[in-house]
Design an enzyme around this catalytic site. Structure first.
Site, PDB file in Angstrom:
ATOM      1  N   GLY A 174      -6.655   2.472  11.658  1.00 43.88           N
ATOM      2  CA  GLY A 174      -7.401   1.294  11.234  1.00 43.88           C
ATOM      3  C   GLY A 174      -7.491   1.085   9.743  1.00 43.88           C
ATOM      4  O   GLY A 174      -8.179   0.165   9.285  1.00 43.88           O
ATOM      5  N   THR A 175      -6.792   1.902   8.958  1.00 43.95           N
ATOM      6  CA  THR A 175      -6.891   1.756   7.499  1.00 43.95           C
ATOM      7  C   THR A 175      -6.336   0.415   7.019  1.00 43.95           C
ATOM      8  O   THR A 175      -6.906  -0.208   6.118  1.00 43.95           O
ATOM      9  CB  THR A 175      -6.144   2.891   6.776  1.00 43.95           C
ATOM     10  OG1 THR A 175      -4.824   3.013   7.328  1.00 43.95           O
ATOM     11  CG2 THR A 175      -6.871   4.212   6.929  1.00 43.95           C
ATOM     12  N   GLY A 176      -5.245  -0.039   7.630  1.00 44.50           N
ATOM     13  CA  GLY A 176      -4.655  -1.310   7.209  1.00 44.50           C
ATOM     14  C   GLY A 176      -5.572  -2.484   7.501  1.00 44.50           C
ATOM     15  O   GLY A 176      -5.763  -3.379   6.665  1.00 44.50           O
ATOM     16  N   CYS A 177      -6.153  -2.492   8.702  1.00 47.61           N
ATOM     17  CA  CYS A 177      -7.100  -3.546   9.082  1.00 47.61           C
ATOM     18  C   CYS A 177      -8.300  -3.542   8.151  1.00 47.61           C
ATOM     19  O   CYS A 177      -8.746  -4.592   7.660  1.00 47.61           O
ATOM     20  CB  CYS A 177      -7.575  -3.342  10.516  1.00 47.61           C
ATOM     21  SG  CYS A 177      -6.265  -3.308  11.747  1.00 47.61           S
ATOM     22  N   LYS A 210       0.831  -1.201   0.000  1.00 49.55           N
ATOM     23  CA  LYS A 210       0.000   0.000   0.000  1.00 49.55           C
ATOM     24  C   LYS A 210       0.871   1.258   0.000  1.00 49.55           C
ATOM     25  O   LYS A 210       1.962   1.267   0.536  1.00 49.55           O
ATOM     26  CB  LYS A 210      -0.921  -0.019   1.213  1.00 49.55           C
ATOM     27  CG  LYS A 210      -1.906  -1.198   1.212  1.00 49.55           C
ATOM     28  CD  LYS A 210      -2.584  -1.385   2.553  1.00 49.55           C
ATOM     29  CE  LYS A 210      -1.589  -1.770   3.620  1.00 49.55           C
ATOM     30  NZ  LYS A 210      -2.226  -2.095   4.918  1.00 49.55           N
ATOM     31  N   THR A 237      -6.534   8.334  10.176  1.00 47.37           N
ATOM     32  CA  THR A 237      -6.318   7.141   9.352  1.00 47.37           C
ATOM     33  C   THR A 237      -6.145   5.882  10.195  1.00 47.37           C
ATOM     34  O   THR A 237      -5.664   4.864   9.708  1.00 47.37           O
ATOM     35  CB  THR A 237      -5.073   7.326   8.462  1.00 47.37           C
ATOM     36  OG1 THR A 237      -3.933   7.605   9.302  1.00 47.37           O
ATOM     37  CG2 THR A 237      -5.259   8.466   7.476  1.00 47.37           C
TER      38      THR A 237
END
Length: 266
Positions: free
Chosen positions: A210-213, A175, A208
């Site tokens: 929690g964006t990865g989860c 990402k 931002t």
């Protein structure tokens, strides 16, 4: 009617922005029945992580057994696994039950900078979990830790993707949110043969958390419904971009994303 089901194996975020809370919200938004196996309980909010309390190996194993033997998931999403022992337990269960559509979010560092994965666990992640996985979704700092070298250019990102793919995972998504050198946010997808770039305009916000989860959970949800990798990653990228753009602006630190933002667009 067949209902798609997805299992998240991850840590609990008391602040609700990341971890299993973000995963289950995402599953619900994508009309997938969500289930969970909690690996650790964290005390955290938008300001940071105040405590991490791993569950016992038996507790983690029993949760997975209970779900899989009755409500067999169509996709698995792993998040915060914390230790090499936990990673090996999860890998053992994935192998034992021949679970498919495994999406690995290699959660290592919280937004506030706190470590969420022990150093020795990185070896176990690469060696025993990635070969059982359909896709791994690191951000740039996580990809640097996993490969052991700095990533500052797109060419280096491509090399890192090849490196991770060589470990046995079928698809790699690196990402681009941490690359501040461009006005656009580019998510790089590699399937072992071809590279694909998914581009969004960068949103200037600190909210931002929690964006990865959320991204990995969305990929898992789409795979559970039968989407291709590219379809799943494109949807996840769009979903997260909407969640960041339509910010909730809550909390005094790195606030959570808006999980219901995408439905406003569709």
């Amino acid at each position: 009617m067949s209902v798609a089901k997805a299992l998240t194996i991850a840590g609990s975020d008391s602040g609700g922005g990341a971890g299993i809370q973000a995963d289950l919200k995402t599953f619900q938004e994508r009309k997938v029945f969500g289930m969970s196996a909690i690996t650790a309980v964290t005390a955290q909010n938008t300001l940071g992580v105040q405590g991490v309390y791993p569950l016992t190996e038996e507790a983690i194993a029993k949760q997975i057994d209970s779900v899989v033997t009755d409500l067999r998931p169509d996709a698995i999403k792993t998040g915060m696994l914390f230790s090499s022992d936990i990673i090996r337990i999860v890998a053992d269960k994935l192998h034992k039950y021949e679970l498919k559509n495994v999406v690995v979010d290699p959660v290592m560092i919280a937004k506030g900078g706190q470590s969420l994965l022990q150093q020795e666990a990185i070896v176990a992640l690469n060696d025993v979990l990635l070969p059982l996985s359909e896709v791994v979704t690191p951000n740039i700092p996580e990809a640097e830790i996993m490969t052991g070298y700095e990533i500052t250019t797109m060419e280096q990102r491509r090399e890192a993707a090849k490196n991770l793919h060589s470990l046995g995972v079928k698809n790699v998504v690196i990402k681009g949110g941490h690359d501040q050198s461009q006005e656009e946010m580019i998510d790089l997808v590699y399937d072992g043969q071809f590279f694909h770039e998914i581009v969004h305009k960068r949103v200037d916000t600190k909210h931002t958390h929690g964006t990865g989860c959320t991204f990995a959970a969305c990929v898992a949800a789409e795979l559970a419904k039968g989407a291709t990798i590219l379809e799943a990653v494109q949807l996840a990228s769009d979903f997260v971009h909407a969640a960041i753009k339509d910010t909730l602006e809550i909390g005094n630190g790195h606030g959570p994303t808006n999980h219901w933002a995408y439905q406003k667009l569709t």
